[in-house]
Design a protein around this motif. Structure first.
Motif, mmCIF file in Angstrom:
data_model
loop_
_atom_site.group_PDB
_atom_site.id
_atom_site.type_symbol
_atom_site.label_atom_id
_atom_site.label_comp_id
_atom_site.label_asym_id
_atom_site.label_seq_id
_atom_site.Cartn_x
_atom_site.Cartn_y
_atom_site.Cartn_z
ATOM 1 N N VAL A 297 0.753 -1.324 0.118
ATOM 2 C CA VAL A 297 -0.114 -0.150 -0.221
ATOM 3 C C VAL A 297 0.891 1.189 -0.100
ATOM 4 N N VAL A 298 0.680 2.157 -0.951
ATOM 5 C CA VAL A 298 1.199 3.556 -0.998
ATOM 6 C C VAL A 298 0.464 4.546 -0.193
ATOM 7 N N MET A 299 0.757 5.120 0.711
ATOM 8 C CA MET A 299 0.005 6.347 1.318
ATOM 9 C C MET A 299 -0.257 7.408 0.689
ATOM 10 N N VAL A 300 -1.431 8.076 0.731
ATOM 11 C CA VAL A 300 -1.905 9.049 -0.240
ATOM 12 C C VAL A 300 -1.035 10.253 -0.390
ATOM 13 N N GLU A 301 -0.189 10.512 0.662
ATOM 14 C CA GLU A 301 0.556 11.764 0.644
ATOM 15 C C GLU A 301 1.613 11.450 -0.348
ATOM 16 N N GLU A 302 2.022 10.140 -0.840
ATOM 17 C CA GLU A 302 2.996 9.770 -1.672
ATOM 18 C C GLU A 302 2.471 9.948 -3.184
ATOM 19 N N THR A 303 1.162 10.305 -3.520
ATOM 20 C CA THR A 303 0.571 10.223 -4.683
ATOM 21 C C THR A 303 0.211 11.646 -5.317
ATOM 22 N N ARG A 304 -0.314 11.515 -6.630
ATOM 23 C CA ARG A 304 -0.944 12.884 -7.119
ATOM 24 C C ARG A 304 -1.831 12.586 -8.065
ATOM 25 N N LEU A 305 -3.086 13.349 -7.884
ATOM 26 C CA LEU A 305 -4.282 12.988 -8.624
ATOM 27 C C LEU A 305 -3.837 13.564 -10.090
ATOM 28 N N VAL A 306 -4.236 12.885 -10.856
ATOM 29 C CA VAL A 306 -4.102 13.249 -12.501
ATOM 30 C C VAL A 306 -5.249 13.540 -13.173
ATOM 31 N N GLU A 307 -6.305 12.675 -13.062
ATOM 32 C CA GLU A 307 -7.614 13.001 -13.694
ATOM 33 C C GLU A 307 -8.615 12.347 -13.130
ATOM 34 N N THR A 308 -9.725 13.134 -13.098
ATOM 35 C CA THR A 308 -11.018 12.563 -12.436
ATOM 36 C C THR A 308 -11.987 11.792 -13.307
ATOM 37 N N THR A 309 -13.078 11.284 -12.886
ATOM 38 C CA THR A 309 -14.301 10.848 -13.953
ATOM 39 C C THR A 309 -14.942 11.930 -14.454
ATOM 40 N N GLU A 310 -15.912 11.585 -15.400
ATOM 41 C CA GLU A 310 -16.564 12.739 -16.155
ATOM 42 C C GLU A 310 -17.035 13.902 -15.091
ATOM 43 N N GLY A 311 -17.912 13.280 -14.029
ATOM 44 C CA GLY A 311 -18.652 14.042 -13.252
ATOM 45 C C GLY A 311 -17.458 14.821 -11.995
ATOM 46 N N GLY A 312 -16.560 14.431 -12.104
ATOM 47 C CA GLY A 312 -15.395 14.778 -11.205
ATOM 48 C C GLY A 312 -15.816 14.239 -9.752
ATOM 49 N N SER A 313 -16.299 13.280 -9.723
ATOM 50 C CA SER A 313 -16.698 12.801 -8.303
ATOM 51 C C SER A 313 -15.584 11.655 -7.908
ATOM 52 N N GLU A 314 -15.185 11.107 -8.967
ATOM 53 C CA GLU A 314 -14.248 9.926 -8.531
ATOM 54 C C GLU A 314 -12.806 10.158 -9.052
ATOM 55 N N GLU A 315 -11.863 9.428 -8.773
ATOM 56 C CA GLU A 315 -10.531 9.418 -9.392
ATOM 57 C C GLU A 315 -10.603 8.519 -10.472
ATOM 58 N N LYS A 316 -9.762 9.014 -11.465
ATOM 59 C CA LYS A 316 -9.678 8.000 -12.735
ATOM 60 C C LYS A 316 -8.083 7.572 -12.851
ATOM 61 N N LEU A 317 -7.369 8.500 -12.890
ATOM 62 C CA LEU A 317 -5.787 8.298 -12.894
ATOM 63 C C LEU A 317 -5.054 8.967 -11.679
ATOM 64 N N VAL A 318 -4.146 8.258 -11.170
ATOM 65 C CA VAL A 318 -3.427 8.561 -9.999
ATOM 66 C C VAL A 318 -1.943 8.204 -10.387
ATOM 67 N N GLU A 319 -1.003 9.223 -10.064
ATOM 68 C CA GLU A 319 0.354 9.017 -10.118
ATOM 69 C C GLU A 319 1.026 8.568 -8.909
ATOM 70 N N ILE A 320 1.508 7.587 -8.896
ATOM 71 C CA ILE A 320 2.361 6.949 -7.650
ATOM 72 C C ILE A 320 3.794 7.507 -7.577
ATOM 73 N N LEU A 321 3.983 8.462 -6.694
ATOM 74 C CA LEU A 321 5.378 9.170 -6.732
ATOM 75 C C LEU A 321 6.423 7.962 -5.900
ATOM 76 N N ALA A 322 5.994 7.282 -4.965
ATOM 77 C CA ALA A 322 6.936 6.629 -4.096
ATOM 78 C C ALA A 322 7.865 5.554 -4.971
ATOM 79 N N LYS A 323 9.199 5.593 -4.419
ATOM 80 C CA LYS A 323 10.305 4.780 -5.257
ATOM 81 C C LYS A 323 10.476 3.627 -4.113
#
Length: 621
Positions: A297-323
């Motif tokens: 599990v990667v904690m939310v602090e080590e990620t970045r939101l890239v794209e949401t679903t059309e209504g903007g209510s859900e996450e669609k793409l997330v970038e994992i920053l943790a190495k």
């Protein structure tokens, strides 16, 4: 009869002059056996230590020679006087009258005489002539005095002296004690030998009923303080699924950093998981189960939101920053808190008020356990002079409010036991028997605590009532301690225990902590600490904040206030210790255990001495 001769002399003790007194007295002893003789300087402590040592060895007659005059160093009378339980003015009078016929200087002698324990002590002058003359004056009668010391009544002794035979009837076994209706015939000396606190512990330990196993719910209030009666093991793994330790994203660690589609959500409460394959991640909350296929599990602090679903209510793409994410990271493995079949609570462990044990049981699905039953306590006060404070009656002349029962009710309940208040029993045999029988048979009490009615008054009905009417056994009826000498411990059959405590409030509360509570703790399955006969409240080492005077004959349990000062526990006496005074000045949270002067060899414990104290309440700052 054994004799000890103590010569009090600075010069003899330093070897500057020879001691002729012992030889002079030796020739006059006639049939008395000289058991010990010793020379001490004119120092109070040395005189007292020597005398108390001989009293302990049971020497029957102690003669001191020297230090009874008027010079500065003459302090023998001052050293001996505080040790005497009872004075013998007649002997002093006889010695002075005799000496005055020989020399007017006898007026300047200050002899004292009296009894310490079962030993007679007489102070004689220091000169061989004066010592032998004084001894001569009292010698004839002294044998009779010594014979009286060991017996119950001088009346029987005078009879025996006339009829010429002795019969010892009061030691060894505890004979049955009849309740004598006539005051004249009552015991003037307790028929019960005074035993040590240690012996009392042995007798309580031998006669405490064995614990009884019951099953209780983990949420019953009475479970707190109970002792677990069997090992409790986990019937499952905790957790029994792989759980996330953080809020974030479940990943496949070999994927590495990058932008990934979020394909599912796993909450602690619900999850619509599907199995993850490489190149996918799932949102997850703390405590939620990991989707199949994910291994970290990667904690939310080590990620970045890239794209949401059309209504903007859900996450669609997330970038994992943790190495360098490793497999198993931020995951609580199956059974990592508690393994299936592992021991959760061992037999003999105690349920603490902190709640930790209850939490551990609930976490493995256990909702009731077997514990040892705590005894039910009945509390009874005895005495016609007592009024119940709750009845709100005005006091008549000679009446007092009963403070013992309220004190004990509160103490016993705070120790976690169920209490049955039996009220106040009038001083007559019939009502006493009825109340006790009803308490045991109907109210189902296990342990009866009574206060009052055990010392030497003509209305002290309790002991004969227990023995003769209730067919109980009295295991001890006096203890060598202060306060609380007449404390009595008895059993009826195999399952009922009676503690008859003194009527003074301070004595009864000290005796509760010292004797009753250890019995109850053993009864409910608590093991004594190593080297102890009975389990007790915690015993701590404390420093004395002031000098404490020791009782000449009895170990004492003084109420103290214990506080922490400079990394040490310091005990301050709560002041005036008379046993009827419960309103001791400061909050007593401990009892310091003081030796008797006769056991210790000194009359005072100095400030800063470290002693044992029984902790009867928490330590407040």
């Amino acid at each position: 009869m054994t004799v000890g001769i103590l010569v009090v002399s600075q010069s003899v003790s330093r070897g500057l002059s020879a001691d002729k007194v012992v030889d002079a007295l030796k020739q006059r002893l006639d049939g008395l056996e000289l058991k010990a003789h010793k020379v001490v300087p004119d120092k109070k402590e040395d005189i007292q230590a020597a005398v108390l040592d001989w009293v302990r060895q049971d020497i029957k007659l102690i003669l001191t020679a020297g230090g009874t005059g008027f010079s500065k160093t003459d302090i023998t009378p001052e050293a001996i006087e505080p040790l005497l339980d009872r004075k013998a003015p007649g002997l002093v009078h006889a010695m002075l009258s005799y000496s005055l016929q020989i020399t007017p200087f006898a007026m300047l002698a200050r002899p004292v005489a009296g009894v310490c324990g079962e030993t007679l002590i007489v102070t004689l002058p220091g000169s061989p002539k004066g010592a032998t003359e004084n001894f001569q004056a009292i010698k004839e009668i002294i044998g009779h005095a010594l014979a009286q010391l060991g017996t119950e009544s001088s009346r029987s002794l005078h009879k025996e002296a006339r009829s010429g035979h002795h019969h010892h009837h009061h030691h060894g076994n505890l004979a049955k004690h009849e309740l004598v209706d006539s005051v004249v015939a009552r015991h003037r000396v307790s028929p019960y030998p005074a035993i040590s606190v240690d012996e009392a512990y042995s007798k309580i330990s031998e006669n405490t009923p064995g614990p009884e196993v019951i099953e209780v719910s983990i949420l019953e209030p009475r479970i707190v303080g109970s002792v677990v009666a069997e090992n409790v093991t986990a019937q499952m793994d905790v957790p029994n699924f792989r759980a996330s330790i953080v809020d974030g994203y479940a990943v496949i660690s070999s994927d590495g950093p990058g932008v990934y589609p979020v394909v599912s959500v796993s909450h602690a409460s619900k999850n619509d998981q599907k199995q993850l394959v490489a190149g996918q991640i799932a949102r997850i909350t703390t405590g939620a189960p990991l989707p199949e296929g994910a291994d970290a599990v990667v904690m939310v602090e080590e990620t970045r939101l890239v794209e949401t679903t059309e209504g903007g209510s859900e996450e669609k793409l997330v970038e994992i920053l943790a190495k360098n994410v490793r497999a198993g990271e931020n995951i609580r493995a199956v059974g990592s808190d508690t393994r299936k079949e592992s021991l959760v609570l061992a037999k003999g462990s105690r349920i603490s008020p902190g709640g930790g044990e209850i939490g551990a049981l609930a976490s493995v699905g256990v909702n009731k356990i077997k514990v040892y039953r705590k005894p039910v306590i009945g509390l009874l006060s005895t005495g016609n002079e007592l009024q119940d404070v709750l009845a709100e009656n005005a006091l008549h002349y000679g009446e007092i409010y009963d403070s013992n029962r309220p004190t004990l009710v509160s103490m016993v309940q705070n120790c976690g036991y169920e209490v049955v208040d039996l009220g106040i029993a009038p001083d007559n045999k019939g009502s006493l028997v009825k109340i006790i029988r009803d308490a045991v048979d109907v109210k189902k009490i296990d342990c009866l605590i009574t206060t009052g009615g055990v010392s030497m008054g003509e209305l002290d009905l309790l002991k004969p009532t227990i023995e003769n009417e209730l067919h109980g056994t009295i295991h001890f009826g006096r203890v060598r301690m202060k306060p609380g000498k007449p404390t009595t411990f008895a059993t009826i059959g195999r399952s009922t225990v009676i503690f008859a405590l003194p009527g003074n409030p301070a004595s009864s509360s000290v005796c509760y902590h010292l004797f009753v509570l250890p019995c109850l703790l053993k009864w409910q399955g608590i093991e004594p600490a190593l080297g102890q006969k009975l389990p007790t409240e915690p015993i701590v080492k404390v420093k004395l904040a002031e000098d404490l005077k020791l009782d000449p004959q009895r170990p004492e349990y003084q109420r103290v206030s214990i506080r922490q000062r400079d990394m040490a526990l310091v005990a301050t006496s709560t002041g005036f210790q008379r046993s009827s005074n419960i309103a001791s000045f400061k909050k007593a949270n401990g009892l310091v255990c003081l030796p008797a002067a006769s056991d210790f060899g000194k009359t005072v414990l100095a400030t800063g001495t470290v002693v044992d104290a029984i902790l009867i309440d928490q330590i407040y700052m």
